[in-house]
Scaffold this motif. Structure first.
Motif, PDB file in Angstrom:
ATOM      1  N   ILE A  28       0.845  -1.206   0.000  1.00  0.00           N
ATOM      2  CA  ILE A  28       0.000   0.000   0.000  1.00  0.00           C
ATOM      3  C   ILE A  28       0.878   1.253   0.000  1.00  0.00           C
ATOM      4  O   ILE A  28       0.666   2.189  -0.775  1.00  0.00           O
ATOM      5  N   ASP A  31       2.309   2.195  -3.232  1.00  0.00           N
ATOM      6  CA  ASP A  31       1.362   2.267  -4.345  1.00  0.00           C
ATOM      7  C   ASP A  31       0.972   3.724  -4.661  1.00  0.00           C
ATOM      8  O   ASP A  31       0.581   4.470  -3.764  1.00  0.00           O
ATOM      9  N   GLN A  33      -1.627   4.960  -6.170  1.00  0.00           N
ATOM     10  CA  GLN A  33      -3.019   5.364  -5.970  1.00  0.00           C
ATOM     11  C   GLN A  33      -3.421   5.384  -4.500  1.00  0.00           C
ATOM     12  O   GLN A  33      -4.140   6.268  -4.050  1.00  0.00           O
ATOM     13  N   LEU A  34      -2.989   4.360  -3.769  1.00  0.00           N
ATOM     14  CA  LEU A  34      -3.477   4.224  -2.387  1.00  0.00           C
ATOM     15  C   LEU A  34      -2.515   4.794  -1.349  1.00  0.00           C
ATOM     16  O   LEU A  34      -2.947   5.277  -0.304  1.00  0.00           O
ATOM     17  N   HIS A  75     -13.664   5.073   7.344  1.00  0.00           N
ATOM     18  CA  HIS A  75     -13.645   5.239   5.884  1.00  0.00           C
ATOM     19  C   HIS A  75     -14.602   6.322   5.419  1.00  0.00           C
ATOM     20  O   HIS A  75     -14.325   7.002   4.439  1.00  0.00           O
ATOM     21  N   LYS A  88     -11.131   2.209  -6.572  1.00  0.00           N
ATOM     22  CA  LYS A  88     -10.139   2.243  -5.489  1.00  0.00           C
ATOM     23  C   LYS A  88     -10.251   0.968  -4.636  1.00  0.00           C
ATOM     24  O   LYS A  88      -9.242   0.364  -4.263  1.00  0.00           O
ATOM     25  N   HIS A  91      -8.839  -1.949  -6.495  1.00  0.00           N
ATOM     26  CA  HIS A  91      -7.372  -1.934  -6.486  1.00  0.00           C
ATOM     27  C   HIS A  91      -6.834  -2.389  -5.123  1.00  0.00           C
ATOM     28  O   HIS A  91      -5.886  -3.169  -5.044  1.00  0.00           O
ATOM     29  N   TRP A  92      -7.482  -1.903  -4.060  1.00  0.00           N
ATOM     30  CA  TRP A  92      -7.128  -2.344  -2.693  1.00  0.00           C
ATOM     31  C   TRP A  92      -7.214  -3.872  -2.622  1.00  0.00           C
ATOM     32  O   TRP A  92      -6.311  -4.543  -2.109  1.00  0.00           O
TER      33      TRP A  92
END
Ligand code: HEM
Length: 158
Positions: A28, A31, A33-34, A75, A88, A91-92
């Motif tokens: 993560i 990464d 994006q995250l 969240h 998202k 992808h996670w």
């Protein structure tokens, strides 16, 4: 082409959870994006986040009961500040599946991935206040409808 994969153990205890969580958040953090959601948006304190995630997965998988938290609120707080779209979450899940597959194989390894998928579905639909199409009663197949009805009323007495 011949591919050989080393046999891997199943995930059986907290020690395995620690390995998995450490490996997952390494991915993560690296990464594009995250990573920034954790480092820049939430400014996560890794020294407390990692143990909390050990407790979370230990509770889900082995009923340790050590997790105290509120994933939905955590969240939902992120959603106004960053994109928490289905892409998202998918992808996670890809990173999660890759981490599990690199370390473990077996029933529990498959189970933890299914738990993560279910949780991603719930979190995504709740925080975006939208129904996931797959679980919209309007989209159930006849077979699913019957199965769910039978589950709610096992005696069939309704
Ligand atoms: C787009 C996907 C996701 C992103 C960007 C994300 C990001 C985050 C961040 C930034 C936090 C820390 C919040 C804080 O400390 O203030 C967090 C906490 C957490 N996340 Fe996620 N997450 C995602 C998906 C998931 C999924 C699918 C699960 C479960 C399978 C999960 C489980 C948790 C749990 C248990 C916590 C701790 C909540 C608490 O402290 O009560 N996350 N997440």
């Amino acid at each position: 082409m011949k591919t050989t994969t080393m046999p891997r153990p199943d995930l059986t205890d907290r020690e395995g959870i620690v390995l998995l969580v450490n490996g997952f958040y390494e991915r993560i953090r690296a990464d594009d994006q995250l990573g920034p959601i954790f480092s820049d948006v939430a400014k996560v304190d890794w020294d407390s986040h990692l143990p909390r995630m050990y407790d979370f997965w230990d509770t889900v998988m082995f009923r340790s009961g050590t997790f105290r938290g509120n994933p939905l609120t955590a969240h939902a707080k992120l959603a106004p500040h960053t994109d928490m779209s289905r892409a998202k979450f998918d992808h996670w899940l890809t990173l999660f599946r890759e981490t599990v597959a690199a370390l473990f194989e077996g029933e529990n390894a498959e189970h933890i991935v299914r738990c993560a998928e279910d949780m991603a579905n719930v979190l995504h639909s709740k925080i975006n206040n939208s129904r996931d199409q797959r679980f919209d009663p309007a989209n159930l197949s006849d077979e699913q409808r019957q199965r769910y009805a039978a589950h709610k009323s096992p005696s069939g007495s309704r």
